[in-house]
Design a protein around this motif. Structure first.
Motif: not given
Length: 442
Positions: A261, A266, A269-270, A274, A325-326
């Motif tokens: 983050s 990111l 929340q993502t 992860v 991304s995730f």
């Protein structure tokens, strides 16, 4: 494995899970309460303050390892495990009710610090007591498998913490989480510790401990520093073999969410999702690797971890920073944790197998806690320091370097799989790597 062995593993693991839930939710929720205890400033500075308090808890772990390791060797594993969960419950309550900076100035940070010191005491003893208990409670041919549940339960505690964070992120507004929602996990942790306290009061002591008469340690010296000094080579070995593993573990668990983050960009929340998914898979890998070590030995797994961590840390961290991304972030996180599994799945039994019964808990606790204070507890702070200095990639090289040092140790140490716990460290006992007979110590 018999039903009685499974019961011992369950009780030991359940308590360990709650202990580490309380320990890790501090790191998981730090981004939300960092501003509650310190004055306004940039986000990285506030995270460094909370990471500093996180690290302070690690420096109490050697004290806890000494005090509670002594209790475990002199009074029994059950007594020590009951005491550790009591301390953890008290610390969780303190954090749950700690006043914010707006209410009490730095008084709230002082309460946070005291709570973290209590957590350090508790976890300092919990690791060794549970590692010793799980190792001693299992049959010789299943020690790697049984002791792997220590990291299963540790990871389960962290997964539960991250799961609760995900639920709160979905049900509460960001403002509510920063205001009061971050207190919820500490209330949950205190309640869970109360349940575990009851379970541990009714748990059974290990047969190895009950049957010991000091095994390799003179009567009256169980759990003393003098007794440990007689096994100083093994103690230094624990510090060295822990160094690379603990840095890697805390890098890809507690620090990963912040890295994704705060550095990779990111959404919180993502990043949390992860870590949550990666840790579930990581927990499932532990018993598989533990069982493998019962067949091929401990050293092959340790060496695989050290080689992988030395060579792959820098590229993995670099790619994680640009994952975007995730799914790419999850894949890279899983790769990193797969490598770390070579250490986490068996490190508990390897350390316990080095010492005689009369000093086993202290022998695991104190040197392991010292290594964690120096390397594991400071990993997040060191990472943020490199970032604040504008040379974030330097941290990846630091992690790889620690793994390289441990690799030298793994390559030169002897195998411990076939050691008879009742004779480990005793005069005349067979050297590690050779099977021992079952004759009692005279």
């Amino acid at each position: 494995m018999g039903r009685e062995h499974w019961k011992k593993i369950w009780v030991g693991s359940a308590g360990n899970m709650v202990e580490w839930f309380d320990w890790f939710v501090y790191a998981s929720f730090a981004t939300y309460f960092a501003g509650a205890f310190f004055p306004e400033g940039d986000d990285t500075a506030k995270l460094m303050n909370t990471a500093g308090v996180f690290a302070v808890g690690f420096f109490m772990r050697p004290v806890g390892g000494w005090l509670l390791g002594r209790v475990a060797d002199r009074k029994g594993r059950k007594t020590a495990l009951t005491l550790t969960v009591t301390l953890m419950s008290a610390s969780a309550v303190l954090i749950a009710v700690a006043p914010t900076y707006a209410v009490a100035g730095y008084g709230g940070a002082a309460v946070l610090l005291v709570a973290r010191l209590l957590q350090g005491l508790s976890v300092g003893g919990e690791y060794a007591a549970s590692a010793t208990y799980l190792t001693e409670a299992s049959a010789p041919e299943h020690r790697g498998f049984a002791s792997s549940f220590q990291y299963v339960s540790m990871t389960a505690g962290q997964v539960l913490g991250l799961g609760l964070l995900l639920v709160l992120q979905q049900t509460l507004s960001d403002a509510a989480l920063h205001s009061w929602g971050w207190r919820v996990p500490f209330v949950v942790g205190a309640l869970g510790a109360a349940v575990v306290f009851y379970l541990r009061r009714t748990m059974l002591e290990t047969e190895v401990y009950e049957e010991s008469a000091g095994d390799g340690v003179e009567q009256g010296r169980q759990g003393t520093l003098k007794a440990l000094w007689a096994h100083r080579r093994e103690a230094f070995l624990v510090v060295a073999l822990t160094m690379g593993g603990t840095v890697a573990y805390y890098t890809y668990t507690t620090y990963l969410t912040k890295y994704l983050s705060n550095s990779a960009g990111l959404p919180k929340q993502t990043a949390t999702l992860v870590s949550f998914c990666a840790l579930i898979v990581f927990a499932c890998l532990q018993p598989l690797a533990g069982r493998l070590s019962d067949r091929i030995g401990r050293r092959p797994l340790l060496i695989t971890f050290a080689v992988g961590s030395t060579l792959l840390t820098v590229p993995i961290m670099a790619m994680l920073k640009h994952a975007g991304s995730f799914w790419p972030a999850l894949g890279l996180s899983l790769l990193a944790l797969l490598v770390v599994t070579g250490y986490t799945s068996i490190n508990a039994c390897v350390k316990a197998e080095l010492f005689p019964t009369g000093v086993r808990a202290l022998g695991v606790a104190l040197p392991y806690a010292v290594a964690n204070a120096l390397f594991g507890g400071t990993a997040e702070y060191v990472a943020l320091w490199f970032k604040d200095a504008g040379i974030e990639s330097g941290f990846s090289w630091y992690v790889a370097g620690c793994a390289a040092v441990s690799l030298v140790v793994y390559l030169t140490m002897r195998e411990t799989r076939d050691i008879d716990l009742g004779r480990a460290g005793a005069d005349g006992a067979a050297a590690p790597g050779r099977k021992r007979d079952s004759m009692p110590v005279s």
